[in-house]
Structures are given as C-alpha cells and as structure tokens.
Motif scaffolding. Structure first.
Motif, mmCIF file in Angstrom:
data_model
loop_
_atom_site.group_PDB
_atom_site.id
_atom_site.type_symbol
_atom_site.label_atom_id
_atom_site.label_comp_id
_atom_site.label_asym_id
_atom_site.label_seq_id
_atom_site.Cartn_x
_atom_site.Cartn_y
_atom_site.Cartn_z
ATOM 1 N N PHE A 5 0.775 -1.177 -0.204
ATOM 2 C CA PHE A 5 0.014 0.062 -0.006
ATOM 3 C C PHE A 5 0.933 1.211 -0.053
ATOM 4 O O PHE A 5 1.838 1.375 0.721
ATOM 5 N N ALA A 6 0.357 2.040 -0.845
ATOM 6 C CA ALA A 6 1.172 3.452 -0.881
ATOM 7 C C ALA A 6 0.738 4.203 0.126
ATOM 8 O O ALA A 6 -0.590 4.189 0.135
ATOM 9 N N ILE A 7 1.478 4.747 1.093
ATOM 10 C CA ILE A 7 1.024 5.950 1.998
ATOM 11 C C ILE A 7 1.107 7.225 1.211
ATOM 12 O O ILE A 7 2.176 7.667 1.209
ATOM 13 N N LYS A 8 -0.089 7.849 1.122
ATOM 14 C CA LYS A 8 -0.363 9.018 0.561
ATOM 15 C C LYS A 8 -0.902 9.970 1.217
ATOM 16 O O LYS A 8 -1.694 9.861 2.545
ATOM 17 N N GLU A 9 -0.879 11.277 0.891
ATOM 18 C CA GLU A 9 -1.611 12.445 1.663
ATOM 19 C C GLU A 9 -2.621 13.150 0.864
ATOM 20 O O GLU A 9 -1.849 13.490 -0.308
ATOM 21 N N GLU A 10 -3.766 13.537 1.485
ATOM 22 C CA GLU A 10 -4.708 14.317 0.658
ATOM 23 C C GLU A 10 -3.851 15.638 0.399
ATOM 24 O O GLU A 10 -3.203 16.113 0.785
ATOM 25 N N ASN A 11 -4.221 15.996 -0.946
ATOM 26 C CA ASN A 11 -3.885 17.517 -1.568
ATOM 27 C C ASN A 11 -2.386 17.459 -1.532
ATOM 28 O O ASN A 11 -1.796 18.652 -1.424
ATOM 29 N N ASP A 40 9.568 15.225 8.893
ATOM 30 C CA ASP A 40 8.158 15.921 9.094
ATOM 31 C C ASP A 40 7.040 16.075 8.648
ATOM 32 O O ASP A 40 6.051 16.696 9.021
ATOM 33 N N HIS A 41 7.196 15.368 7.495
ATOM 34 C CA HIS A 41 6.101 15.043 6.451
ATOM 35 C C HIS A 41 5.385 13.861 6.722
ATOM 36 O O HIS A 41 4.262 13.659 6.021
ATOM 37 N N LEU A 42 5.947 12.823 7.400
ATOM 38 C CA LEU A 42 5.290 11.527 7.538
ATOM 39 C C LEU A 42 4.198 11.544 8.885
ATOM 40 O O LEU A 42 4.278 12.294 9.708
ATOM 41 N N ARG A 69 -4.270 3.688 13.430
ATOM 42 C CA ARG A 69 -5.071 4.093 12.266
ATOM 43 C C ARG A 69 -6.570 3.336 12.444
ATOM 44 O O ARG A 69 -7.283 3.650 11.168
ATOM 45 N N VAL A 70 -6.558 2.436 13.071
ATOM 46 C CA VAL A 70 -7.902 1.746 13.283
ATOM 47 C C VAL A 70 -8.780 1.809 14.674
ATOM 48 O O VAL A 70 -8.074 2.259 15.502
ATOM 49 N N VAL A 71 -9.752 1.475 14.521
ATOM 50 C CA VAL A 71 -10.666 1.555 15.811
ATOM 51 C C VAL A 71 -10.152 0.624 16.802
ATOM 52 O O VAL A 71 -9.703 -0.790 16.429
ATOM 53 N N PRO A 72 -9.791 1.013 18.063
ATOM 54 C CA PRO A 72 -9.120 0.143 19.009
ATOM 55 C C PRO A 72 -10.145 -1.071 19.454
ATOM 56 O O PRO A 72 -11.331 -1.016 19.173
ATOM 57 N N PRO A 73 -9.634 -2.375 19.855
ATOM 58 C CA PRO A 73 -10.618 -3.360 20.125
ATOM 59 C C PRO A 73 -11.274 -3.162 21.518
ATOM 60 O O PRO A 73 -12.406 -3.909 21.647
ATOM 61 N N ASP A 74 -10.981 -2.189 22.219
ATOM 62 C CA ASP A 74 -11.619 -2.066 23.511
ATOM 63 C C ASP A 74 -12.751 -0.662 23.530
ATOM 64 O O ASP A 74 -13.180 -0.388 24.311
ATOM 65 N N LEU A 95 -10.168 -3.838 9.062
ATOM 66 C CA LEU A 95 -10.519 -2.445 9.305
ATOM 67 C C LEU A 95 -9.774 -1.397 8.863
ATOM 68 O O LEU A 95 -10.147 -0.536 8.474
ATOM 69 N N LEU A 96 -8.374 -1.560 8.346
ATOM 70 C CA LEU A 96 -7.723 -0.800 7.974
ATOM 71 C C LEU A 96 -8.126 -0.696 6.413
ATOM 72 O O LEU A 96 -7.900 0.323 5.996
ATOM 73 N N ILE A 97 -8.360 -1.784 5.890
ATOM 74 C CA ILE A 97 -8.722 -1.693 4.472
ATOM 75 C C ILE A 97 -10.243 -0.898 4.187
ATOM 76 O O ILE A 97 -10.052 -0.167 3.474
ATOM 77 N N TYR A 98 -10.891 -1.213 5.311
ATOM 78 C CA TYR A 98 -12.345 -0.539 5.247
ATOM 79 C C TYR A 98 -12.165 0.970 5.352
ATOM 80 O O TYR A 98 -12.915 1.755 4.843
ATOM 81 N N THR A 99 -11.500 1.296 6.246
ATOM 82 C CA THR A 99 -11.061 2.709 6.458
ATOM 83 C C THR A 99 -10.153 3.628 5.436
ATOM 84 O O THR A 99 -9.936 4.728 5.316
ATOM 85 N N GLY A 100 -9.560 2.648 4.430
ATOM 86 C CA GLY A 100 -8.564 3.189 3.813
ATOM 87 C C GLY A 100 -7.315 3.586 4.638
ATOM 88 O O GLY A 100 -6.444 4.568 4.030
ATOM 89 N N GLY A 101 -7.111 3.424 5.646
ATOM 90 C CA GLY A 101 -6.127 3.729 6.526
ATOM 91 C C GLY A 101 -6.158 5.164 7.010
ATOM 92 O O GLY A 101 -5.193 5.758 7.411
ATOM 93 N N ARG A 102 -7.295 5.799 6.851
ATOM 94 C CA ARG A 102 -7.369 7.328 7.272
ATOM 95 C C ARG A 102 -7.935 7.226 8.803
ATOM 96 O O ARG A 102 -8.448 6.306 9.485
ATOM 97 N N CYS A 103 -7.384 8.357 9.281
ATOM 98 C CA CYS A 103 -7.638 8.472 10.836
ATOM 99 C C CYS A 103 -7.847 10.070 11.011
ATOM 100 O O CYS A 103 -7.468 10.969 10.116
ATOM 101 N N CYS A 104 -8.191 10.462 12.180
ATOM 102 C CA CYS A 104 -8.559 11.762 12.418
ATOM 103 C C CYS A 104 -7.215 12.786 12.710
ATOM 104 O O CYS A 104 -7.528 13.839 12.803
ATOM 105 N N MET A 105 -6.133 11.992 12.914
ATOM 106 C CA MET A 105 -5.010 12.935 13.277
ATOM 107 C C MET A 105 -4.277 13.425 12.371
ATOM 108 O O MET A 105 -3.543 14.491 12.320
ATOM 109 N N ASP A 106 -4.574 13.147 10.871
ATOM 110 C CA ASP A 106 -3.696 13.612 9.804
ATOM 111 C C ASP A 106 -4.496 13.493 8.454
ATOM 112 O O ASP A 106 -5.743 12.957 8.609
ATOM 113 N N GLU A 107 -4.061 13.682 7.339
ATOM 114 C CA GLU A 107 -4.409 13.472 5.895
ATOM 115 C C GLU A 107 -4.088 12.348 5.343
ATOM 116 O O GLU A 107 -4.269 12.326 3.997
#
Length: 114
Positions: A5-11, A40-42, A69-74, A95-107
């Motif tokens: 999987f390529a780790i990419k950034e929006e915009n 600093d950009h990772l 990057r995924v919902v925690p089990p607890d 779960l990672l596949i379902y979310t596309g690796g997106r999380c609320c901490m970054d783009e």
C-alpha cells in the motif's frame, strides 16, 4: 500473499510518502520509507523512525502505525462497528482496508499497489 500500500496524503503533489506491506499468511507488517523524505511530513511513528535513520520498518513499529489508524478493540461500541464492517471478530487488517488507513489525526491514507 504480500499486499503493498502506498501511504499518500490528501492534497499533496508528492506521489507517496512510504509503502506499507502486509503478509496475510504470516500476519506480518512492514514499511519502507524513502530516504529522501522529510520526516516532518510523515505520519507520527514513521517520522520518528526516519529521524533516527530507520527507513526499513519492522513488524513491531509498522503494526503500531496500523493500530493508530484503526478502531481499538476495547472501543465501547466495537460490536456495532464490527457488524457494520461485516466482521465476525476484531481484526486490524480488514478494518484498515475498510477505512483506507484514514484517521482523524492527519490527512494520510492508503492506496493498494497492484
């Protein structure tokens, strides 16, 4: 089967920041960070490793990146989340596949490399 999987950034005009790998048979993650990337950009964990000169990331740290990057089990409503995703039990990779690796901490997000 090894999935990449390529780790990419929006915009971002940069094509990819790193590559995440997952061996489905052995349940092993890994990541490769190009040495010319500005740490600093990772995403956080990958940036910390790159600052230390670590560009080939072992399972322990790549898995930690995934877990961030995924919902925690607890999580309180984890049963509902798993049902919505179509999972009978908790597993990070689907779960990672379902979310596309997106999380609320970054783009950042993941795009599978075929």
């Amino acid at each position: 089967m090894l999935r990449k999987f390529a780790i990419k950034e929006e915009n971002s005009s940069y094509p990819l920041w790193a590559v995440l790998t997952y061996d489905e048979e052995q349940d092993i993650y890994g990541a490769d960070i190009p040495e010319d990337i500005d740490p600093d950009h990772l995403p956080a964990i990958l940036g910390i490793l790159a600052r230390k000169g670590i560009y080939t990331v072992e399972d322990k740290w790549a898995r930690r990146f995934v877990k961030e990057r995924v919902v925690p089990p607890d999580r309180q409503n984890i049963g509902m989340i798993l049902r919505d995703v179509g999972l009978a039990y908790y597993s990070e990779f689907p779960l990672l596949i379902y979310t596309g690796g997106r999380c609320c901490m970054d783009e950042f997000y993941l795009e599978e490399i075929h």
